[in-house]
Design a protein around this motif. Structure first.
Motif, PDB file in Angstrom:
ATOM      1  N   MET A 282      80.810  69.504  42.255  1.00  0.00           N
ATOM      2  CA  MET A 282      79.348  69.339  42.442  1.00  0.00           C
ATOM      3  C   MET A 282      78.727  70.160  41.695  1.00  0.00           C
ATOM      4  N   VAL A 283      77.704  69.996  41.226  1.00  0.00           N
ATOM      5  CA  VAL A 283      76.732  71.033  40.638  1.00  0.00           C
ATOM      6  C   VAL A 283      75.279  71.001  41.415  1.00  0.00           C
ATOM      7  N   PRO A 284      74.633  71.914  41.777  1.00  0.00           N
ATOM      8  CA  PRO A 284      73.411  72.102  42.092  1.00  0.00           C
ATOM      9  C   PRO A 284      72.343  71.155  41.482  1.00  0.00           C
ATOM     10  N   ALA A 285      71.662  70.400  42.199  1.00  0.00           N
ATOM     11  CA  ALA A 285      70.419  69.527  41.518  1.00  0.00           C
ATOM     12  C   ALA A 285      69.154  69.841  41.948  1.00  0.00           C
ATOM     13  N   GLY A 286      69.106  71.035  42.507  1.00  0.00           N
ATOM     14  CA  GLY A 286      67.691  71.410  43.005  1.00  0.00           C
ATOM     15  C   GLY A 286      67.798  72.480  43.845  1.00  0.00           C
ATOM     16  N   ASP A 287      66.705  72.861  44.511  1.00  0.00           N
ATOM     17  CA  ASP A 287      66.667  74.048  45.295  1.00  0.00           C
ATOM     18  C   ASP A 287      67.307  73.583  46.932  1.00  0.00           C
ATOM     19  N   PRO A 288      67.956  74.451  47.508  1.00  0.00           N
ATOM     20  CA  PRO A 288      68.501  74.329  48.999  1.00  0.00           C
ATOM     21  C   PRO A 288      67.427  73.985  50.041  1.00  0.00           C
ATOM     22  N   VAL A 289      67.810  73.078  50.794  1.00  0.00           N
ATOM     23  CA  VAL A 289      66.673  72.768  51.967  1.00  0.00           C
ATOM     24  C   VAL A 289      67.304  73.067  53.368  1.00  0.00           C
ATOM     25  N   ASN A 290      66.476  73.296  54.343  1.00  0.00           N
ATOM     26  CA  ASN A 290      66.917  73.763  55.463  1.00  0.00           C
ATOM     27  C   ASN A 290      67.509  72.303  56.538  1.00  0.00           C
ATOM     28  N   CYS A 291      66.777  71.439  56.089  1.00  0.00           N
ATOM     29  CA  CYS A 291      66.720  70.260  56.921  1.00  0.00           C
ATOM     30  C   CYS A 291      66.675  68.890  56.182  1.00  0.00           C
ATOM     31  N   VAL A 292      67.236  67.684  56.775  1.00  0.00           N
ATOM     32  CA  VAL A 292      67.148  66.301  56.066  1.00  0.00           C
ATOM     33  C   VAL A 292      66.776  65.628  57.289  1.00  0.00           C
ATOM     34  N   GLN A 293      66.012  64.436  57.029  1.00  0.00           N
ATOM     35  CA  GLN A 293      65.735  63.536  58.070  1.00  0.00           C
ATOM     36  C   GLN A 293      66.953  62.742  58.388  1.00  0.00           C
ATOM     37  N   THR A 294      67.092  62.438  59.703  1.00  0.00           N
ATOM     38  CA  THR A 294      68.569  61.808  60.027  1.00  0.00           C
ATOM     39  C   THR A 294      68.176  60.206  59.590  1.00  0.00           C
ATOM     40  N   SER A 295      67.114  59.941  59.556  1.00  0.00           N
ATOM     41  CA  SER A 295      66.821  58.508  59.541  1.00  0.00           C
ATOM     42  C   SER A 295      67.028  58.153  57.942  1.00  0.00           C
ATOM     43  N   GLN A 296      67.262  59.065  57.158  1.00  0.00           N
ATOM     44  CA  GLN A 296      67.394  58.823  55.843  1.00  0.00           C
ATOM     45  C   GLN A 296      68.946  59.121  55.294  1.00  0.00           C
ATOM     46  N   ILE A 297      69.936  59.360  56.221  1.00  0.00           N
ATOM     47  CA  ILE A 297      71.260  59.915  56.056  1.00  0.00           C
ATOM     48  C   ILE A 297      71.759  58.169  56.134  1.00  0.00           C
ATOM     49  N   ARG A 298      72.405  57.938  54.849  1.00  0.00           N
ATOM     50  CA  ARG A 298      73.331  56.596  54.721  1.00  0.00           C
ATOM     51  C   ARG A 298      74.557  56.777  55.217  1.00  0.00           C
ATOM     52  N   SER A 299      75.186  57.966  54.802  1.00  0.00           N
ATOM     53  CA  SER A 299      76.573  58.043  55.110  1.00  0.00           C
ATOM     54  C   SER A 299      77.035  59.635  54.699  1.00  0.00           C
ATOM     55  N   THR A 300      78.189  60.043  55.157  1.00  0.00           N
ATOM     56  CA  THR A 300      78.483  61.390  55.092  1.00  0.00           C
ATOM     57  C   THR A 300      80.002  61.206  54.625  1.00  0.00           C
ATOM     58  N   GLN A 301      80.371  62.286  53.813  1.00  0.00           N
ATOM     59  CA  GLN A 301      81.804  62.285  53.418  1.00  0.00           C
ATOM     60  C   GLN A 301      82.255  63.851  53.874  1.00  0.00           C
ATOM     61  N   VAL A 302      83.353  63.914  54.608  1.00  0.00           N
ATOM     62  CA  VAL A 302      83.713  65.111  54.942  1.00  0.00           C
ATOM     63  C   VAL A 302      84.720  65.312  53.755  1.00  0.00           C
ATOM     64  N   GLN A 303      84.765  66.652  53.183  1.00  0.00           N
ATOM     65  CA  GLN A 303      85.635  66.769  52.226  1.00  0.00           C
ATOM     66  C   GLN A 303      86.691  67.932  52.490  1.00  0.00           C
ATOM     67  N   ASP A 304      86.443  68.978  53.518  1.00  0.00           N
ATOM     68  CA  ASP A 304      87.507  69.827  53.843  1.00  0.00           C
ATOM     69  C   ASP A 304      86.841  70.490  55.147  1.00  0.00           C
ATOM     70  N   ASP A 305      87.605  71.598  55.411  1.00  0.00           N
ATOM     71  CA  ASP A 305      87.098  72.293  56.770  1.00  0.00           C
ATOM     72  C   ASP A 305      85.710  72.937  56.459  1.00  0.00           C
ATOM     73  N   GLN A 306      85.121  72.790  55.563  1.00  0.00           N
ATOM     74  CA  GLN A 306      83.923  73.853  55.267  1.00  0.00           C
ATOM     75  C   GLN A 306      82.775  72.803  54.568  1.00  0.00           C
ATOM     76  N   THR A 307      83.042  71.742  54.005  1.00  0.00           N
ATOM     77  CA  THR A 307      82.313  71.161  53.159  1.00  0.00           C
ATOM     78  C   THR A 307      82.082  69.460  53.479  1.00  0.00           C
ATOM     79  N   ILE A 308      80.606  69.063  53.569  1.00  0.00           N
ATOM     80  CA  ILE A 308      80.262  67.805  54.034  1.00  0.00           C
ATOM     81  C   ILE A 308      79.209  67.363  52.922  1.00  0.00           C
ATOM     82  N   ASP A 309      79.292  66.193  52.318  1.00  0.00           N
ATOM     83  CA  ASP A 309      78.342  65.676  51.660  1.00  0.00           C
ATOM     84  C   ASP A 309      77.663  64.613  52.203  1.00  0.00           C
ATOM     85  N   PHE A 310      76.239  64.644  52.418  1.00  0.00           N
ATOM     86  CA  PHE A 310      75.395  63.894  53.065  1.00  0.00           C
ATOM     87  C   PHE A 310      74.732  62.911  51.942  1.00  0.00           C
TER      88      PHE A 310
END
Length: 126
Positions: free
Chosen positions: A28-56
């Motif tokens: 994956m490549v960055p598509a914008g600036d990092p943010v510290n928080c995301v709204q929980t109501s806006q999370i549709r799904s998560t994908q655990v990639q490994d012991d250190q990486t999660i895609d929201f």
């Protein structure tokens, strides 16, 4: 929304049967600036990639990659975690807890999140 909003999320991939080979997170490549928080109501799904990486993946289709500052033992194997927050946001200061499978779910390691980086597949058109 009540002040004491509490969210918990436990996600496991289908067929989580134990002997899964380690996998490399998709590029994956960055598509914008990092943010510290995301709204929980806006999370549709998560994908655990490994012991250190999660895609929201958010409801609007945007993906935020969270690279934990440290390896979280068992996360990549179990591919399931929970969290609890007192706000309507999930933030880089929050802690996730691995949900271990086998013999009934049980709590595993607890680990801190990193920043949420907007991301897109490395081979996506510009």
């Amino acid at each position: 929304m009540p002040a004491a909003f509490s969210a918990a999320l436990a996600l496991a991939t289908a067929g989580c049967s134990g002997n899964q080979p380690p996998r490399t997170p998709p590029a994956m490549v960055p598509a914008g600036d990092p943010v510290n928080c995301v709204q929980t109501s806006q999370i549709r799904s998560t994908q655990v990639q490994d012991d250190q990486t999660i895609d929201f993946t958010m409801r609007n289709g945007q993906v935020f990659r969270n690279t934990l500052p440290n390896r979280c033992p068992g996360l990549g194997f179990s591919r399931a975690f929970s969290y609890s927050t007192s706000t309507s946001q999930l933030c880089s200061v929050d802690i996730i807890t691995v949900i271990e499978q086998g013999g009934g779910p049980r709590r595993g390691a607890s680990c801190g999140l990193g920043q949420f980086v907007p991301a897109k597949p490395a081979d996506a058109p510009k």
